[in-house]
Design a protein around this motif. Structure first.
Motif, mmCIF file in Angstrom:
data_model
loop_
_atom_site.group_PDB
_atom_site.id
_atom_site.type_symbol
_atom_site.label_atom_id
_atom_site.label_comp_id
_atom_site.label_asym_id
_atom_site.label_seq_id
_atom_site.Cartn_x
_atom_site.Cartn_y
_atom_site.Cartn_z
ATOM 1 N N SER A 62 0.828 -1.206 0.000
ATOM 2 C CA SER A 62 0.000 0.000 0.000
ATOM 3 C C SER A 62 0.864 1.260 0.000
ATOM 4 O O SER A 62 0.596 2.217 -0.734
ATOM 5 N N ALA A 63 1.939 1.232 0.834
ATOM 6 C CA ALA A 63 2.850 2.385 0.859
ATOM 7 C C ALA A 63 3.545 2.561 -0.482
ATOM 8 O O ALA A 63 3.710 3.684 -0.979
ATOM 9 N N GLY A 64 3.971 1.442 -1.093
ATOM 10 C CA GLY A 64 4.626 1.521 -2.398
ATOM 11 C C GLY A 64 3.692 2.054 -3.465
ATOM 12 O O GLY A 64 4.084 2.892 -4.297
ATOM 13 N N ALA A 65 2.446 1.590 -3.456
ATOM 14 C CA ALA A 65 1.471 2.088 -4.429
ATOM 15 C C ALA A 65 1.203 3.570 -4.218
ATOM 16 O O ALA A 65 1.060 4.336 -5.185
ATOM 17 N N LYS A 66 1.150 3.986 -2.951
ATOM 18 C CA LYS A 66 0.920 5.402 -2.657
ATOM 19 C C LYS A 66 2.074 6.264 -3.174
ATOM 20 O O LYS A 66 1.861 7.332 -3.756
ATOM 21 N N LYS A 67 3.299 5.790 -2.996
ATOM 22 C CA LYS A 67 4.460 6.545 -3.501
ATOM 23 C C LYS A 67 4.451 6.610 -5.022
ATOM 24 O O LYS A 67 4.824 7.630 -5.609
ATOM 25 N N MET A 68 4.050 5.527 -5.675
ATOM 26 C CA MET A 68 3.967 5.527 -7.138
ATOM 27 C C MET A 68 2.946 6.559 -7.614
ATOM 28 O O MET A 68 3.192 7.313 -8.568
ATOM 29 N N VAL A 69 1.795 6.617 -6.940
ATOM 30 C CA VAL A 69 0.765 7.591 -7.302
ATOM 31 C C VAL A 69 1.276 9.016 -7.069
ATOM 32 O O VAL A 69 1.037 9.925 -7.888
ATOM 33 N N GLN A 70 2.002 9.225 -5.961
ATOM 34 C CA GLN A 70 2.560 10.549 -5.678
ATOM 35 C C GLN A 70 3.536 10.989 -6.762
ATOM 36 O O GLN A 70 3.532 12.154 -7.190
ATOM 37 N N SER A 71 4.369 10.058 -7.227
ATOM 38 C CA SER A 71 5.325 10.385 -8.282
ATOM 39 C C SER A 71 4.606 10.777 -9.560
ATOM 40 O O SER A 71 4.986 11.751 -10.242
ATOM 41 N N LEU A 72 3.562 10.057 -9.906
ATOM 42 C CA LEU A 72 2.804 10.384 -11.116
ATOM 43 C C LEU A 72 2.096 11.728 -10.965
ATOM 44 O O LEU A 72 2.056 12.538 -11.915
ATOM 45 N N ILE A 118 2.064 24.928 -7.289
ATOM 46 C CA ILE A 118 3.287 24.904 -6.473
ATOM 47 C C ILE A 118 3.016 24.248 -5.123
ATOM 48 O O ILE A 118 3.819 23.448 -4.617
ATOM 49 N N ALA A 119 1.852 24.568 -4.525
ATOM 50 C CA ALA A 119 1.499 23.979 -3.220
ATOM 51 C C ALA A 119 1.324 22.462 -3.340
ATOM 52 O O ALA A 119 1.754 21.695 -2.450
ATOM 53 N N ASP A 120 0.696 21.999 -4.428
ATOM 54 C CA ASP A 120 0.528 20.551 -4.631
ATOM 55 C C ASP A 120 1.887 19.853 -4.742
ATOM 56 O O ASP A 120 2.100 18.780 -4.158
ATOM 57 N N ILE A 121 2.801 20.456 -5.508
ATOM 58 C CA ILE A 121 4.132 19.846 -5.668
ATOM 59 C C ILE A 121 4.867 19.822 -4.338
ATOM 60 O O ILE A 121 5.528 18.828 -3.996
ATOM 61 N N ARG A 122 4.731 20.886 -3.557
ATOM 62 C CA ARG A 122 5.419 20.925 -2.258
ATOM 63 C C ARG A 122 4.877 19.849 -1.322
ATOM 64 O O ARG A 122 5.638 19.225 -0.566
ATOM 65 N N ARG A 123 3.577 19.598 -1.375
ATOM 66 C CA ARG A 123 2.991 18.537 -0.547
ATOM 67 C C ARG A 123 3.495 17.161 -0.985
ATOM 68 O O ARG A 123 3.829 16.315 -0.144
ATOM 69 N N LEU A 124 3.565 16.938 -2.288
ATOM 70 C CA LEU A 124 3.990 15.635 -2.790
ATOM 71 C C LEU A 124 5.479 15.387 -2.564
ATOM 72 O O LEU A 124 5.910 14.233 -2.446
ATOM 73 N N ALA A 125 6.264 16.466 -2.503
ATOM 74 C CA ALA A 125 7.719 16.329 -2.331
ATOM 75 C C ALA A 125 8.149 16.564 -0.892
ATOM 76 O O ALA A 125 9.339 16.818 -0.630
ATOM 77 N N ALA A 126 7.213 16.472 0.043
ATOM 78 C CA ALA A 126 7.513 16.805 1.441
ATOM 79 C C ALA A 126 8.614 15.935 2.029
ATOM 80 O O ALA A 126 9.354 16.381 2.919
ATOM 81 N N ASP A 127 8.776 14.664 1.551
ATOM 82 C CA ASP A 127 9.765 13.752 2.126
ATOM 83 C C ASP A 127 11.050 13.705 1.299
ATOM 84 O O ASP A 127 11.877 12.817 1.499
ATOM 85 N N SER A 128 11.241 14.696 0.389
ATOM 86 C CA SER A 128 12.447 14.729 -0.446
ATOM 87 C C SER A 128 13.081 16.118 -0.384
ATOM 88 O O SER A 128 12.663 17.037 -1.110
ATOM 89 N N VAL A 189 13.017 13.903 -13.864
ATOM 90 C CA VAL A 189 13.987 12.803 -13.928
ATOM 91 C C VAL A 189 14.149 12.168 -12.554
ATOM 92 O O VAL A 189 14.183 10.933 -12.414
ATOM 93 N N ALA A 190 14.255 13.001 -11.521
ATOM 94 C CA ALA A 190 14.384 12.479 -10.155
ATOM 95 C C ALA A 190 13.140 11.681 -9.759
ATOM 96 O O ALA A 190 13.239 10.620 -9.123
ATOM 97 N N GLU A 191 11.963 12.186 -10.160
ATOM 98 C CA GLU A 191 10.738 11.465 -9.824
ATOM 99 C C GLU A 191 10.628 10.139 -10.564
ATOM 100 O O GLU A 191 10.132 9.155 -10.020
ATOM 101 N N ARG A 192 11.106 10.128 -11.814
ATOM 102 C CA ARG A 192 11.088 8.856 -12.544
ATOM 103 C C ARG A 192 12.007 7.830 -11.887
ATOM 104 O O ARG A 192 11.671 6.633 -11.821
#
Length: 369
Positions: A62-72, A118-128, A189-192
């Protein structure tokens, strides 16, 4: 020869000992055999372990699928940033050329939409942290680009159309957009790369989940089969115990009453031979001088049970069984052993069992079947 109910021989006694104990030993000990209880506990622990591992694997997947969705989602949000700025540029240039406020709609929409992207990207990249650092640079460049577009719009509204067009011709906006594209490409590229790692983790978790499922199923199948085998063994032991007790009880009934030694021997050997499906049987009594005397016979050929042969000294395996005080089993019966006969013919016996009988630890006879 004693007239009490014979006790089981050593092998029979071991059969009794192998049966589940009926003595008080707690609720579990009195209701389940030890092996069955151990198998039940192992099966229960296996189910618990499978549940824990499966839960962990499902959480990992579930965590892996969530991270995949976040990257997309991040990839789409980065594309939206560039697309929104391009729409703002198009709207601003249309307004500068034609002067109609209608052309500013994409520009006005970009002013409201860009901060949300910008806010959406910041939320998705919070752990990077690396992605957040690149995002800060993208946000600053996007703000600069919007400020430059706004400056051109304000000049046009102030009637300074030539100045507004000249501002566009400087090419500052083109350089900003190139820099923005480069930064967003780095982030993509980093997200891929992150997406590839998350995909591999998800695949490993899926493979491990499949392994756990099949391994757990195999273990449970083995435990069920083992439980069936042990239950069958316990059932056979109980049947054996019931069979032995039934034989002992019936033999005890047949031995009741005031019987002569020969009568007693005849009753014992006849019953035991029939109960054990033996074709021939003989009962010997140990006299005071240690001499064995035939006191009972079952289906013994006439030439052996009549005449002086009844009183001949008994030696060989019969005496050996008495001396060793143990049951003797013979599968290779000697060729000269007397035959098993009936009205239609006879044949050599294939198996022989000699069991000594005793009273108070003293051997007093031998039963030969």
């Amino acid at each position: 020869m004693d007239d009490q109910t014979p006790q089981p021989s050593a092998p029979d006694q071991r059969s009794f000992d192998a049966l589940p104990s009926a003595t008080p030993g707690g609720r579990w000990a009195s209701s389940l055999p030890r092996k069955t209880l151990v198998g039940f506990i192992v099966a229960l622990l296996t189910v618990v372990a499978m549940s824990v591992v499966s839960s962990h694997v499902l959480q990992t997947r579930s965590a892996g699928a969530k991270k995949m969705v976040q990257s997309l989602e991040m990839a789409r949000s980065l594309e939206k940033v560039i697309s929104t700025l391009k729409d703002a540029e198009t709207g601003q240039r249309g307004y500068l050329l034609l002067g109609a406020e209608l052309y500013l709609e994409p520009y006005t929409a970009a002013l409201a939409e860009l901060p949300r992207n910008i806010a959406d990207i910041r939320r998705l990249a919070a752990d990077s942290p690396a992605q957040l650092q690149r995002l800060d640079a993208v946000e600053h460049l996007a703000a600069d680009r919007i400020a430059a577009l706004k400056e051109g719009v304000e000049l046009k509204r102030a009637g300074e159309s030539e100045a507004a067009v000249a501002l566009v011709r400087l090419g500052r906006g083109k350089k900003m957009m190139e820099r923005l594209r480069a930064l967003t490409n780095e982030m993509q590229v980093a997200e891929r790369a992150t997406l590839d790692v998350n995909t591999q983790e998800w695949e490993r978790a899926a493979a491990f989940s499949t392994f756990v499922t099949w391994a757990g199923a195999a273990i449970l199948f083995f435990l069920i089969a083992a439980a069936a085998v042990m239950s069958s063994q316990d059932f056979r032991r109980m049947r054996m115990q019931a069979w032995l007790r039934s034989g002992q009880n019936e033999l005890g009934v047949r031995m009741q009453g005031a019987l002569k030694l020969d009568q007693l021997g005849e009753k014992i050997v006849s019953f035991v031979a029939r109960y054990l499906n033996a074709q021939v049987g003989a009962m010997y009594f140990a006299e005071a001088e240690g001499r064995l005397r035939l006191v009972g016979a079952y289906a013994i050929p006439a030439r052996t049970s009549d005449g002086p042969e009844l009183d001949r000294p008994v030696a060989g395996l019969t005496r050996q069984a008495m001396q060793e005080k143990s049951v003797l089993k013979v599968s290779d019966v000697p060729q000269d052993y007397f035959p098993v006969t009936s009205g239609l013919g006879g044949s050599r016996p294939r198996h022989l069992v000699l069991a000594p009988t005793s009273a108070d630890g003293v051997v007093n006879g031998v039963l030969e079947l």
